[in-house]
Design a protein around this motif. Structure first.
Motif, PDB file in Angstrom:
ATOM      1  N   ARG A 154      39.955  40.049  53.706  1.00  0.00           N
ATOM      2  CA  ARG A 154      40.654  39.516  54.884  1.00  0.00           C
ATOM      3  C   ARG A 154      41.966  38.854  54.468  1.00  0.00           C
ATOM      4  O   ARG A 154      42.976  38.960  55.173  1.00  0.00           O
ATOM      5  N   LYS A 155      41.938  38.182  53.341  1.00  0.00           N
ATOM      6  CA  LYS A 155      43.156  37.538  52.849  1.00  0.00           C
ATOM      7  C   LYS A 155      44.221  38.582  52.524  1.00  0.00           C
ATOM      8  O   LYS A 155      45.399  38.420  52.852  1.00  0.00           O
ATOM      9  N   LEU A 156      43.803  39.664  51.875  1.00  0.00           N
ATOM     10  CA  LEU A 156      44.735  40.760  51.597  1.00  0.00           C
ATOM     11  C   LEU A 156      45.275  41.346  52.901  1.00  0.00           C
ATOM     12  O   LEU A 156      46.476  41.583  53.040  1.00  0.00           O
ATOM     13  N   ASP A 157      44.369  41.574  53.842  1.00  0.00           N
ATOM     14  CA  ASP A 157      44.770  42.174  55.117  1.00  0.00           C
ATOM     15  C   ASP A 157      45.842  41.339  55.820  1.00  0.00           C
ATOM     16  O   ASP A 157      46.852  41.878  56.287  1.00  0.00           O
ATOM     17  N   TRP A 158      45.644  40.042  55.897  1.00  0.00           N
ATOM     18  CA  TRP A 158      46.575  39.181  56.620  1.00  0.00           C
ATOM     19  C   TRP A 158      47.940  39.111  55.951  1.00  0.00           C
ATOM     20  O   TRP A 158      48.964  38.930  56.617  1.00  0.00           O
ATOM     21  N   HIS A 159      47.972  39.254  54.638  1.00  0.00           N
ATOM     22  CA  HIS A 159      49.249  39.124  53.929  1.00  0.00           C
ATOM     23  C   HIS A 159      49.978  40.462  53.749  1.00  0.00           C
ATOM     24  O   HIS A 159      51.168  40.466  53.428  1.00  0.00           O
ATOM     25  N   ILE A 160      49.277  41.580  53.910  1.00  0.00           N
ATOM     26  CA  ILE A 160      49.878  42.890  53.621  1.00  0.00           C
ATOM     27  C   ILE A 160      50.073  43.731  54.879  1.00  0.00           C
ATOM     28  O   ILE A 160      51.173  44.241  55.142  1.00  0.00           O
TER      29      ILE A 160
ATOM     30  N   PRO B  34      49.059  43.114  43.000  1.00  0.00           N
ATOM     31  CA  PRO B  34      48.081  42.026  42.894  1.00  0.00           C
ATOM     32  C   PRO B  34      48.361  41.064  41.743  1.00  0.00           C
ATOM     33  O   PRO B  34      48.158  39.858  41.877  1.00  0.00           O
ATOM     34  N   ALA B  35      48.825  41.571  40.610  1.00  0.00           N
ATOM     35  CA  ALA B  35      49.040  40.722  39.430  1.00  0.00           C
ATOM     36  C   ALA B  35      50.119  39.677  39.644  1.00  0.00           C
ATOM     37  O   ALA B  35      50.155  38.660  38.944  1.00  0.00           O
ATOM     38  N   THR B  36      51.017  39.901  40.610  1.00  0.00           N
ATOM     39  CA  THR B  36      52.120  38.960  40.839  1.00  0.00           C
ATOM     40  C   THR B  36      52.073  38.328  42.228  1.00  0.00           C
ATOM     41  O   THR B  36      53.012  37.642  42.621  1.00  0.00           O
ATOM     42  N   ALA B  37      50.989  38.561  42.976  1.00  0.00           N
ATOM     43  CA  ALA B  37      50.899  38.067  44.355  1.00  0.00           C
ATOM     44  C   ALA B  37      50.707  36.551  44.366  1.00  0.00           C
ATOM     45  O   ALA B  37      49.695  36.046  43.874  1.00  0.00           O
ATOM     46  N   THR B  38      51.655  35.839  44.934  1.00  0.00           N
ATOM     47  CA  THR B  38      51.603  34.374  44.932  1.00  0.00           C
ATOM     48  C   THR B  38      50.569  33.826  45.912  1.00  0.00           C
ATOM     49  O   THR B  38      50.160  32.663  45.789  1.00  0.00           O
ATOM     50  N   PHE B  39      50.136  34.626  46.888  1.00  0.00           N
ATOM     51  CA  PHE B  39      49.158  34.120  47.851  1.00  0.00           C
ATOM     52  C   PHE B  39      47.726  34.178  47.307  1.00  0.00           C
ATOM     53  O   PHE B  39      46.800  33.655  47.940  1.00  0.00           O
ATOM     54  N   LEU B  40      47.541  34.808  46.147  1.00  0.00           N
ATOM     55  CA  LEU B  40      46.224  34.883  45.519  1.00  0.00           C
ATOM     56  C   LEU B  40      46.101  33.848  44.403  1.00  0.00           C
ATOM     57  O   LEU B  40      47.076  33.539  43.715  1.00  0.00           O
ATOM     58  N   THR B  41      44.895  33.320  44.226  1.00  0.00           N
ATOM     59  CA  THR B  41      44.625  32.476  43.066  1.00  0.00           C
ATOM     60  C   THR B  41      44.452  33.364  41.836  1.00  0.00           C
ATOM     61  O   THR B  41      44.308  34.599  41.956  1.00  0.00           O
ATOM     62  N   ASP B  42      44.451  32.762  40.660  1.00  0.00           N
ATOM     63  CA  ASP B  42      44.252  33.540  39.430  1.00  0.00           C
ATOM     64  C   ASP B  42      42.932  34.296  39.484  1.00  0.00           C
ATOM     65  O   ASP B  42      42.854  35.460  39.077  1.00  0.00           O
TER      66      ASP B  42
END
Length: 486
Positions: A34-40, A225-233
């Protein structure tokens, strides 16, 4: 980016059930998706809505005296529709290679600014040659968006998750049709403002809207994904782990040999023809629906508004069908069903002169044709192993689809007014061809999976050396353990 690719290639495939031990159980994975969906997805859908609107709003402009003001006659209007597509097609594979070579945020922003400028310029043309020239530039710069975004989605989601996301993105095309009709009806009231005709205001204002959005695109598009700032490590690691587990040890390296693998793959050519047979009625519909409805006896302004409901129905079925197809991990059977619905819609248009039956036909046709594209793209992309081969294969498929746009430009000719029986009949034949090709691919995928299952039973489980994994990684979807989506 190169560092990211080499790191990804070096990681050993991890089984999907490893998710829970890392804190991502089923509920956690759904939250991550869902987090991916909302940001992409929302921004990708927005820019495709604008792209499709800019490409097809000429159909709305036609009702506001475009042909008369520019002195178009014969098939010159159709020529202006068709000229976009050869340049659109030529841009697709180079654009997806650029998506692989440089950051998506840079490339997509660049092409969006350029096509928006072309759209604004289209509002200031004075004759046939000027309209042709601006349509050429529109095709060159818009050509990279659709295959690029479909490839981009596969860099974030597993194969069985892509169809629904592609449908959400592609549903913007149906919203563009609905929004375009409403917007064109409003802009028609600006006829003569500053000495500019209503049809020109359609191009100028919609081009300005696109260019305003393009100014924020660079910051709104996340690259990988490796550089996405909206994701945690932890979330970044999980997204990459899921993609790695989904693709196994197939190569993600940038090597031109994977482009040639796609070019030599016969299955991709079948999908190209299916996509062509899907896009042909879609472009016919998008470019000519206002004209078709007007010829049912409605005024130009009412025809703009009456073009909205078929697109709303198409949007609903596009999203729902792809969600169900993802859930059951089936593509072919859904494609076959919607192809039959599309044939029914065009058959109603051919068979009756009643405006009510004809309008019902446009609704069934819209419901039948629009879901075919995200279903077909998810089917093809999910059945191609390896990142660069997949990107090339998607671009090839969309190239085939946009060849349908060239055909679509000449399906509905003025000489066939008001019923356009010849055009509707052509589209019945086109969709019927897609039905048989889809049936062939569905049967082949099932049989090939059964053959590989039988081979796996004979050989049993074998532990591969690192050298064998590298060799297998170069085989893409030809590796024995790869199973096709049916």
């Amino acid at each position: 980016m190169e560092k990211k690719q080499s790191n990804t290639a070096a990681v050993r495939p991890v089984p999907l059930d490893f998710t829970e031990s890392q804190g991502f159980d089923e509920r956690g994975t759904k939250r991550l998706l869902r987090k991916l969906d909302w940001h992409i997805i929302p921004f990708m859908s927005l820019i495709y809505l604008l792209c499709f609107l800019d490409r097809t709003n000429i159909g709305n402009a036609r009702l506001d005296h475009l042909e008369q003001d520019l002195g178009l006659h014969g098939v010159q209007y159709n020529d202006c529709l068709a000229i976009l597509f050869p340049f659109y097609i030529a841009a697709e594979i180079p654009s997806n290679i650029m998506m692989k070579r440089i950051r998506p945020s840079i490339w997509l922003t660049f092409i969006m600014v350029c096509w928006s400028a072309s759209m604004i310029g289209q509002g200031f043309v004075k004759d046939y040659s000027g309209l042709l020239a601006t349509r050429v530039f529109l095709g060159v710069f818009e050509g990279g968006l659709f295959p690029g975004v479909n490839y981009y989605i596969t860099q974030w989601y597993c194969r069985h998750e892509c169809g629904f996301r592609m449908a959400m993105f592609f549903s913007a095309a149906t919203l563009a049709g609905a929004f375009g009709g409403i917007l064109a009806r409003g802009i028609a009231e600006m006829n003569g403002v500053s000495g500019i005709a209503a049809w020109a205001w359609i191009f100028i204002l919609e081009g300005l809207l696109s260019i305003l959005v393009s100014f924020v695109a660079y910051w709104a598009i996340y690259d990988y994904p490796a550089t996405a700032t909206f994701l945690t490590d932890k979330e970044r690691d999980e997204v990459e782990r899921r993609l790695q587990a989904d693709s196994g040890h197939l190569s993600n390296d940038f090597n031109i040999k994977y482009v040639w693998q796609a070019i030599k793959d016969w299955k991709i050519y079948i999908h190209m023809f299916i996509c062509m047979a899907g896009f042909c009625p879609i472009y016919s519909f998008a470019l000519f629906l206002p004209t078709i409805i007007k010829n049912m006896g409605y005024t130009a302004n009412n025809a703009q508004l009456m073009s909205v409901p078929p697109y709303v129905c198409a949007c609903f079925f596009t999203i729902v069908a792809s969600w169900v197809a993802d859930r059951y991990r089936q593509r072919g059977i859904f494609l076959l069903g919607f192809q039959l619905v599309a044939i029914l819609g065009f058959a109603l248009l051919v068979s009756s002169g009643s405006s009510h039956i004809q309008y019902t036909g446009t609704v069934f046709a819209a419901i039948g044709i629009y879901p075919q594209i995200p279903l077909g793209l998810a089917w093809n992309s999910g059945n191609i192993g390896g990142s660069l081969k997949r990107g090339t294969g998607i671009a090839m498929q969309v190239m085939g689809g946009n060849c349908g746009g060239i055909i679509a430009s000449y399906v509905y000719l003025n000489r066939d007014r008001p019923r356009f029986i010849v055009g509707h009949s052509i589209l019945i034949g086109v969709v019927g061809t897609a039905f048989f090709l889809t049936l062939i691919m569905t049967i082949w995928c099932r049989r090939e999976n059964s053959r590989r299952d039988a081979l796996a039973m004979e050989v049993g489980v074998q532990e591969l050396t690192e050298e064998q994994k590298v060799l297998e990684g170069e085989l893409a979807d030809s590796v024995p353990w790869f199973r096709y989506t049916v």
